[in-house]
Write a protein that holds these residues in place. Structure first.
Motif, mmCIF file in Angstrom:
data_model
loop_
_atom_site.group_PDB
_atom_site.id
_atom_site.type_symbol
_atom_site.label_atom_id
_atom_site.label_comp_id
_atom_site.label_asym_id
_atom_site.label_seq_id
_atom_site.Cartn_x
_atom_site.Cartn_y
_atom_site.Cartn_z
ATOM 1 N N SER A 115 0.875 -1.064 0.088
ATOM 2 C CA SER A 115 -0.167 0.028 -0.128
ATOM 3 C C SER A 115 0.866 1.163 -0.012
ATOM 4 C CB SER A 115 -0.948 -0.191 1.347
ATOM 5 O OG SER A 115 -0.219 -0.118 2.486
ATOM 6 N N GLY A 116 2.199 1.147 0.363
ATOM 7 C CA GLY A 116 3.137 2.410 0.430
ATOM 8 C C GLY A 116 2.889 2.992 1.743
ATOM 9 N N GLN A 117 1.962 2.554 2.659
ATOM 10 C CA GLN A 117 1.878 3.092 3.952
ATOM 11 C C GLN A 117 2.560 2.453 5.168
ATOM 12 O OE1 GLN A 117 -2.460 2.156 4.292
ATOM 13 N NE2 GLN A 117 -2.915 4.471 3.533
ATOM 14 N N GLY A 118 2.956 3.432 6.150
ATOM 15 C CA GLY A 118 3.790 2.942 7.082
ATOM 16 C C GLY A 118 3.703 4.062 8.303
ATOM 17 N N ARG A 119 4.713 3.655 9.288
ATOM 18 C CA ARG A 119 4.894 4.609 10.374
ATOM 19 C C ARG A 119 6.072 4.744 10.690
ATOM 20 N NH1 ARG A 119 6.015 2.807 15.433
ATOM 21 N NH2 ARG A 119 6.338 0.628 15.575
ATOM 22 N N VAL A 120 6.586 5.997 11.001
ATOM 23 C CA VAL A 120 7.874 6.354 11.434
ATOM 24 C C VAL A 120 8.488 5.547 12.669
ATOM 25 C CG1 VAL A 120 9.427 8.119 12.031
ATOM 26 C CG2 VAL A 120 7.580 8.568 10.453
ATOM 27 N N TRP A 121 9.106 4.596 12.143
ATOM 28 C CA TRP A 121 9.870 3.619 13.633
ATOM 29 C C TRP A 121 10.949 4.097 14.155
ATOM 30 C CZ3 TRP A 121 14.301 0.684 14.449
ATOM 31 C CH2 TRP A 121 14.139 -0.319 15.224
ATOM 32 N N SER A 122 11.775 5.054 13.664
ATOM 33 C CA SER A 122 12.675 5.756 13.994
ATOM 34 C C SER A 122 13.249 6.949 13.340
ATOM 35 C CB SER A 122 13.967 4.974 14.462
ATOM 36 O OG SER A 122 15.052 5.625 15.135
ATOM 37 N N TYR A 123 14.115 7.826 13.731
ATOM 38 C CA TYR A 123 14.512 8.936 12.573
ATOM 39 C C TYR A 123 15.641 9.600 13.389
ATOM 40 C CZ TYR A 123 12.455 12.652 15.455
ATOM 41 O OH TYR A 123 12.011 13.417 16.830
ATOM 42 N N VAL A 124 16.506 10.262 12.688
ATOM 43 C CA VAL A 124 17.659 11.056 13.079
ATOM 44 C C VAL A 124 17.749 12.380 12.094
ATOM 45 C CG1 VAL A 124 19.267 10.071 11.460
ATOM 46 C CG2 VAL A 124 20.080 11.183 13.671
ATOM 47 N N VAL A 125 18.237 13.497 12.918
ATOM 48 C CA VAL A 125 18.290 14.800 11.855
ATOM 49 C C VAL A 125 19.973 14.878 11.907
ATOM 50 C CG1 VAL A 125 17.753 16.958 11.590
ATOM 51 C CG2 VAL A 125 16.148 15.625 12.348
ATOM 52 N N PRO A 126 20.722 14.437 10.978
ATOM 53 C CA PRO A 126 22.231 14.940 11.088
ATOM 54 C C PRO A 126 22.489 16.253 10.883
ATOM 55 C CG PRO A 126 21.498 13.316 9.324
ATOM 56 C CD PRO A 126 20.151 13.669 9.657
ATOM 57 N N HIS A 127 23.339 16.785 11.496
ATOM 58 C CA HIS A 127 23.912 18.082 11.380
ATOM 59 C C HIS A 127 25.530 18.293 10.974
ATOM 60 C CE1 HIS A 127 20.539 20.094 13.216
ATOM 61 N NE2 HIS A 127 20.223 19.076 13.896
ATOM 62 N N PRO A 128 25.866 19.146 10.448
ATOM 63 C CA PRO A 128 27.362 19.069 10.110
ATOM 64 C C PRO A 128 28.248 19.017 11.370
ATOM 65 C CG PRO A 128 26.284 21.067 9.157
ATOM 66 C CD PRO A 128 25.025 20.312 9.934
ATOM 67 N N PRO A 129 29.301 18.338 11.421
ATOM 68 C CA PRO A 129 29.921 18.089 10.173
ATOM 69 C C PRO A 129 29.514 16.705 9.351
ATOM 70 C CG PRO A 129 31.452 17.813 11.748
ATOM 71 C CD PRO A 129 30.157 18.159 12.410
ATOM 72 N N LEU A 130 29.621 16.690 8.145
ATOM 73 C CA LEU A 130 29.267 15.515 7.489
ATOM 74 C C LEU A 130 29.968 15.268 6.229
ATOM 75 C CD1 LEU A 130 25.299 16.210 7.181
ATOM 76 C CD2 LEU A 130 26.401 14.537 8.765
ATOM 77 N N LEU A 131 29.668 14.373 5.597
ATOM 78 C CA LEU A 131 30.523 14.090 4.159
ATOM 79 C C LEU A 131 30.389 15.264 3.508
ATOM 80 C CD1 LEU A 131 29.673 10.561 3.092
ATOM 81 C CD2 LEU A 131 31.824 11.417 4.214
ATOM 82 N N PRO A 132 31.376 15.982 2.683
ATOM 83 C CA PRO A 132 31.343 17.319 2.249
ATOM 84 C C PRO A 132 29.996 17.537 1.290
ATOM 85 C CG PRO A 132 33.538 16.441 2.052
ATOM 86 C CD PRO A 132 32.647 15.301 2.647
ATOM 87 N N GLY A 133 29.410 16.320 0.322
ATOM 88 C CA GLY A 133 28.474 16.352 -0.382
ATOM 89 C C GLY A 133 27.014 16.488 0.357
ATOM 90 N N TYR A 134 26.994 16.182 1.866
ATOM 91 C CA TYR A 134 25.724 16.395 2.302
ATOM 92 C C TYR A 134 25.772 17.659 3.388
ATOM 93 C CZ TYR A 134 24.887 11.393 0.790
ATOM 94 O OH TYR A 134 24.672 10.525 0.104
ATOM 95 N N ALA A 135 26.997 18.042 3.485
ATOM 96 C CA ALA A 135 27.056 19.250 4.548
ATOM 97 C C ALA A 135 26.113 20.389 4.410
ATOM 98 C CB ALA A 135 28.494 19.785 4.727
#
Length: 138
Positions: free
Chosen positions: A55-75
């Motif tokens: 169905s494409g339906q689900g629920r958020v089981w877990s999450y994270v919000v990354p902040h810099p410093p990250l890999l340069p392409g994601y920062a």
């Protein structure tokens, strides 16, 4: 822009996603869904498989919000969210993605304070076929 790296077992997942369908590999003998895709069923050891539409339906089981410093392409994109979604019709299947406001919305389109464990979500697909998630009731 990221693009999926496919292998023979997982290629159908991306082909269906490019068509706007969320499918999971399922054992053709015992019916057990499995992710990530693989040649052999971990429950009955069968090599027979099929791709079942969800169905494409689900629920958020877990999450994270990354902040810099990250890999340069994601920062430059940070902060953004990464969610683990448990599928409603295949609860043992959990997929990783981003929670966004719409299919082609940027990664930071949803404020982090709007994300909740257990929130109901729906799969959406961007123009490249990448699976993302949107809140069912924004």
């Amino acid at each position: 822009m990221l693009s999926p790296v496919t292998d023979p077992d997982g290629a159908p997942f991306w082909q269906y996603a490019a068509q706007g369908e969320l499918r999971v590999q399922t054992c053709a003998d015992c019916g057990e869904p499995r992710f990530p895709p693989r040649p052999c069923c971990p429950h009955c050891q069968s090599f027979a498989s099929a791709w079942r539409r969800t169905s494409g339906q689900g629920r958020v089981w877990s999450y994270v919000v990354p902040h810099p410093p990250l890999l340069p392409g994601y920062a430059e994109r940070a902060p953004y969210n990464v969610v683990v979604v448990e599928l409603t019709d295949a609860p043992r299947i959990r997929l990783v993605g981003n929670l966004v406001t719409g299919p082609d919305a940027p990664l930071d389109s949803l404020a982090p304070d709007r994300i909740r464990i257990g929130a109901k979500v729906q799969a959406v697909f961007d123009t490249t076929g990448l699976v993302r998630w949107a809140l069912e009731r924004p």
